[in-house]
Each structure stands twice: as structure tokens, then as C-alpha cells.
Design a protein around this motif. Structure first.
Motif, PDB file in Angstrom:
ATOM      1  N   SER A 211       0.822  -1.200   0.000  1.00 28.12           N
ATOM      2  CA  SER A 211       0.000   0.000   0.000  1.00 28.12           C
ATOM      3  C   SER A 211       0.861   1.257   0.000  1.00 28.12           C
ATOM      4  CB  SER A 211      -0.911   0.019   1.229  1.00 28.12           C
ATOM      5  OG  SER A 211      -0.143   0.212   2.416  1.00 28.12           O
ATOM      6  N   GLU A 212       0.235   2.338  -0.416  1.00 21.26           N
ATOM      7  CA  GLU A 212       0.945   3.630  -0.416  1.00 21.26           C
ATOM      8  C   GLU A 212       1.364   4.051   0.996  1.00 21.26           C
ATOM      9  OE1 GLU A 212       0.045   8.295  -1.437  1.00 21.26           O
ATOM     10  OE2 GLU A 212      -1.230   6.754  -2.323  1.00 21.26           O
ATOM     11  N   CYS A 266      -1.952  -5.536  -8.708  1.00 18.14           N
ATOM     12  CA  CYS A 266      -1.640  -4.119  -8.897  1.00 18.14           C
ATOM     13  C   CYS A 266      -1.843  -3.695 -10.341  1.00 18.14           C
ATOM     14  CB  CYS A 266      -0.198  -3.843  -8.468  1.00 18.14           C
ATOM     15  SG  CYS A 266       0.152  -4.243  -6.748  1.00 18.14           S
TER      16      CYS A 266
END
Length: 458
Positions: A211-212, A266
Motif C-alpha cells: 500500500s501507499e 496491482c
């Protein structure tokens, strides 16, 4: 989050694992550091032989390894087998090409730098920490581990807590192939322990897929320690369809591109941006094809889409879909949680996406497709780029001018023309903007974690 195998198809906890203690963590980092020292004295031929042996083991254990992946994160058994075989291919790719990729160059005219000879070389740097996600429990790791080990480094793995059996399998795979003991070690630890490992002076760099927020955290810690990082933080990839496209092939590919890995990749296509001239035709065909997919037991060979990997992942997806439906989007198929056990979610197609909907900008990690109508190639490019992500993209057109427009204009790490985004060992993989920094795979991937050294001789 508990370190446990919770079968997504049933919601039943099948196995639980104790986290490594601080003493065990320290010992494993030490084993990796000692192995790195041993690896420095080995040749490319040595490492290639061990890597091929490990690939052979992986293929010999295909059925059990695939069943493990399906049990832990719910991908269909056919896709699990494909992942295992892709790992073996990637391992052999680096066994075959690492020496070529890490051969330095000599200056043709060393007198230009007042030397009798001058050249460059690539040396390993040490122990590299990999923080990896659950969606490709083996491949995400192998695409880091194969080049890192072939370069002469050692690896530490902090895997996702819901795939501990995959982590432990990888903990032994390379050693069984012949690599020095400790050359690759898994750490069964919660996320809260990552910082301490990364700050350990024996760990020299890190790579993260996830995740970011996780990427920002690891990058911040690594930056404060002046340690190199490679980050792959997801994407909301566009799939653009123009009037000249082969609609039948575009639709078939769109279904695969959205639902591969149960929609949890992704580089899944997530935003389908379709020219108005063919929008209605595409939407009708796409909806029919998505509706026809068989959702069910991922161990069943006839299943097209299995469950989502975690209950929280399904909750997040439901939140995105409900937000869009509440603001006027239309579900032409799917859009509701089915009854029964497991974390299933149906293939879903939403049209009428607008900027005020979360799905316009956020990544949907599951089999949910957002369809946009556009009036021109320029409008398609604008919407495609109107996101904080920039991982990959796909464009369907037979028009050379449009192709050039999109190849030049798309803000992404890759553009696939008349096909779907996929990772290959032969091509660099990674993104821009909030999708991350650095590259994996190909020659660029193996050169991320080496010391490029200049050698000058009087």
C-alpha cells in the motif's frame, strides 16, 4: 493482525504461527549477514547452479505449492500453478543472464581520465529487506529474490501475515537449492517490527510492494538511515478502447485483465475508458462476459473467480461500490455481497462513474470494473492520467496516430498496445507518481541493489 492461514473460501483459521522473538529476529539477521559474506566469495556460475536447482525444486513441488497458495489467499488453483511456474521461469532467467547484466564496461580511451586503464564493475551490497504482500505470495518475492541472490546479496523477507506458509516455504527453498545457509531468511513478524529490522546496520536496503501508506513509512525510515529503497505501491490502471479496436478481442482481454487473481493485482485493469462510438457495444458485451464467469471454490478447476483474500479487503471493496451506487453509478452486473461462507464478491461492472465517486480515483482491489465514456483520444488520455497512480496501462487501437499519442502521453511505467498489462522477467516493472520508485525485473531490476564501482589505474 495474527500470523495465520485463514482460508478465504471458508473463513476458517487453518493454522496459526508464533511470531519470531526479538532474539530470533536478531539471529536471522545475523545468519543473512554471514551468508552475504560467504556469497561475496562465490561466482556467478555457483549461484546460477543453485538458482536452477531451486527452480527445479519449485517445479517438482508444483501441486503442493499451488495448493498452498490457493488455501492461503484464494486464487484459483489454475492461476496458482501458473504463478509457481512463472517463478521458476524468473529464477532461470536470472540464472542465465545475471553475469551478462552485471558485467561492467571499460573506457575505450582511459587517457581521457589520465589513466592507463579504467573500468566499472557491479558488486553486491549486503542484506536487503523485502516487505511483500499476499496477492502473489511467491512471485512477488521471487522477482526480488532471484536477482538479489544472483547479484551476491542476501535477502530477508517480511511477508504478509496471512500467507505464513508461503513465507516459510521460501525460507528453505534457496538453501535446499544449494545457497549458503541464511542467504534468504523469512521473518514471521508484525508490521510494527519492520522499522527495527530496517534500522539494523546489517540491513543495507529495502524493497516493498504494498500500500501507499506502507511505502511512505518504509521510505521515510530508509531515508533517515540513508538506505536505498524500491517501492511498488499499486495502481488504478486504465484500459482504453478506441473505435478502431477489435472489440471482440478487447472485451475478452478486458475480462481477464480485470479478474485475474480474483481482481487483486496491482496491474489489473481497473478503469475502462471507452470511446462513445463503441461504448454501448463494449459495455453490453463486457457485462455479458463478466456475468458469465463462474464464482466458487478456488480448488475447483472450473472456477473462474475465487474469494477475496481477506474479509477487510471485501469490506473496502464494498465501501467503494456502495459509494458509487449511492452517487448515481449503475451496476450492469454484480454489486452485492453474496450469501454464504467465505469472502466472495461477484464480478461487477459499474458505468456512469463521475469525479465525485471514490472509484474515480481510488484503487479497487477486487473484480470491480469502472467504465467511462469519452468523446476523443485526448479525453481518454486526460481521464487515464487523472489519478495519483502511474503503474501500467493498456490501449486498444489500430490507429498509429492514436498509438503514438497514448505511448507518449500516458503517465505510467508501461503501456501495452492491444493486450493486457502483465509482468515479464525480460521487461522492467514499476511505476511513477504514487505507484512507487525504482524498477524490478530485467537488467534494471538486478542493478537496483548493487554498488556500481569505478576502477581507475595509473
Amino acid at each position: 493482525m495474527a500470523i495465520a492461514t485463514i482460508n478465504p473460501a471458508t473463513g476458517v483459521t487453518e493454522r496459526e504461527f508464533d511470531a519470531h522473538t526479538d532474539a530470533e529476529i536478531d539471529a536471522r539477521i545475523g545468519q543473512a549477514h554471514d551468508a552475504y559474506r560467504a556469497m561475496k566469495a562465490t561466482s556467478f556460475a555457483d549461484r546460477a547452479g543453485w538458482m536452477r536447482a531451486a527452480a527445479n525444486l519449485l517445479e517438482a513441488e508444483l501441486d503442493s505449492a499451488a495448493a498452498m497458495l490457493t488455501t492461503e489467499m484464494g486464487k484459483t488453483i489454475g492461476q496458482s500453478r501458473a504463478e509457481v511456474l512463472k517463478c521458476a521461469k524468473g529464477m532461470r532467467f536470472y540464472a542465465d543472464h545475471a553475469e551478462e547484466f552485471l558485467t561492467g564496461r571499460s573506457l575505450d580511451d582511459p587517457s581521457a581520465v589520465n589513466a592507463s586503464a579504467a573500468h566499472t564493475r557491479y558488486d553486491p551490497i549486503g542484506v536487503v529487506l523485502a516487505v511483500m504482500p499476499w496477492n502473489y505470495p511467491l512471485w512477488q518475492v521471487i522477482r526480488f529474490a532471484a536477482p538479489a541472490l544472483m547479484a551476491g546479496n542476501a535477502g530477508l523477507l517480511k511477508h504478509a501475515s496471512n500467507v505464513p506458509q508461503a513465507a516459510l516455504y521460501l525460507d528453505t527453498l534457496f538453501e535446499r537449492g544449494g545457497f549458503p545457509t541464511g542467504a534468504f531468511r523469512s521473518l514471521l513478524i508484525p508490521a510494527s517490527k519492520v522499522e527495527g529490522v530496517l534500522r539494523d546496520r546489517r540491513v543495507v536496503a529495502a524493497t516493498l510492494t504494498g500500500s501507499e501508506p506502507a511505502g511512505r513509512s518504509v521510505a521515510s525510515i530508509a531515508g533517515s538511515e540513508v538506505k536505498h529503497v524500491v517501492l511498488e505501491l499499486g495502481g488504478s490502471d486504465p484500459f482504453i478502447v478506441m473505435p478502431s479496436a477489435d472489440i471482440e478481442k478487447a472485451v475478452a482481454t478486458a475480462v481477464s485483465a480485470r479478474t485475474a487473481n480474483n481482481g487483486q493485482a496491482c496491474i489489473n485493469a481497473k478503469r475502462f475508458i471507452v470511446h462513445t462510438d463503441i461504448h454501448d457495444d463494449f459495455l453490453e458485451r463486457f457485462t455479458a462476459a463478466m456475468s458469465a464467469l463462474r464464482v466458487g471454490d478456488p480448488m475447483d478447476e472450473s472456477t473462474d473467480v475465487g474469494p477475496l483474500a481477506t474479509s477487510s479487503g471485501r469490506e473496502d471493496l464494498v465501501g467503494l461500490v456502495d459509494d458509487a451506487l449511492g452517487k448515481g453509478a449503475v451496476a450492469t452486473t454484480g454489486g452485492a455481497v453474496p450469501d454464504g461462507a467465505g469472502w466472495y464478491y461477484p464480478p461487477t461492472v459499474l458505468s456512469g462513474i463521475t469525479e465525485d465517486m471514490r472509484l474515480y480515483a481510488e484503487e479497487a482491489f477486487g473484480p470491480v470494473a469502472s467504465v467511462f465514456r469519452v468523446d476523443s483520444a485526448e479525453d481518454a488520455l486526460r481521464i487515464a492520467n487523472d489519478t495519483t497512480f502511474g503503474l501500467s496501462s493498456a490501449v486498444w487501437t489500430q490507429d498509429e496516430h492514436e498509438e503514438e499519442l497514448f505511448v507518449r502521453g500516458l503517465d505510467a511505467g508501461a503501456v501495452f498496445i492491444n493486450g493486457m498489462s502483465i509482468s515479464y522477467p525480460e521487461l522492467p516493472f514499476g511505476g511513477i507518481k504514487d505507484s512507487g520508485v525504482g524498477r524490478e525485473l530485467s537488467v534494471e531490476g538486478i542493478r537496483e541493489f548493487v554498488n556500481l564501482k569505478s576502477v581507475w589505474k595509473a
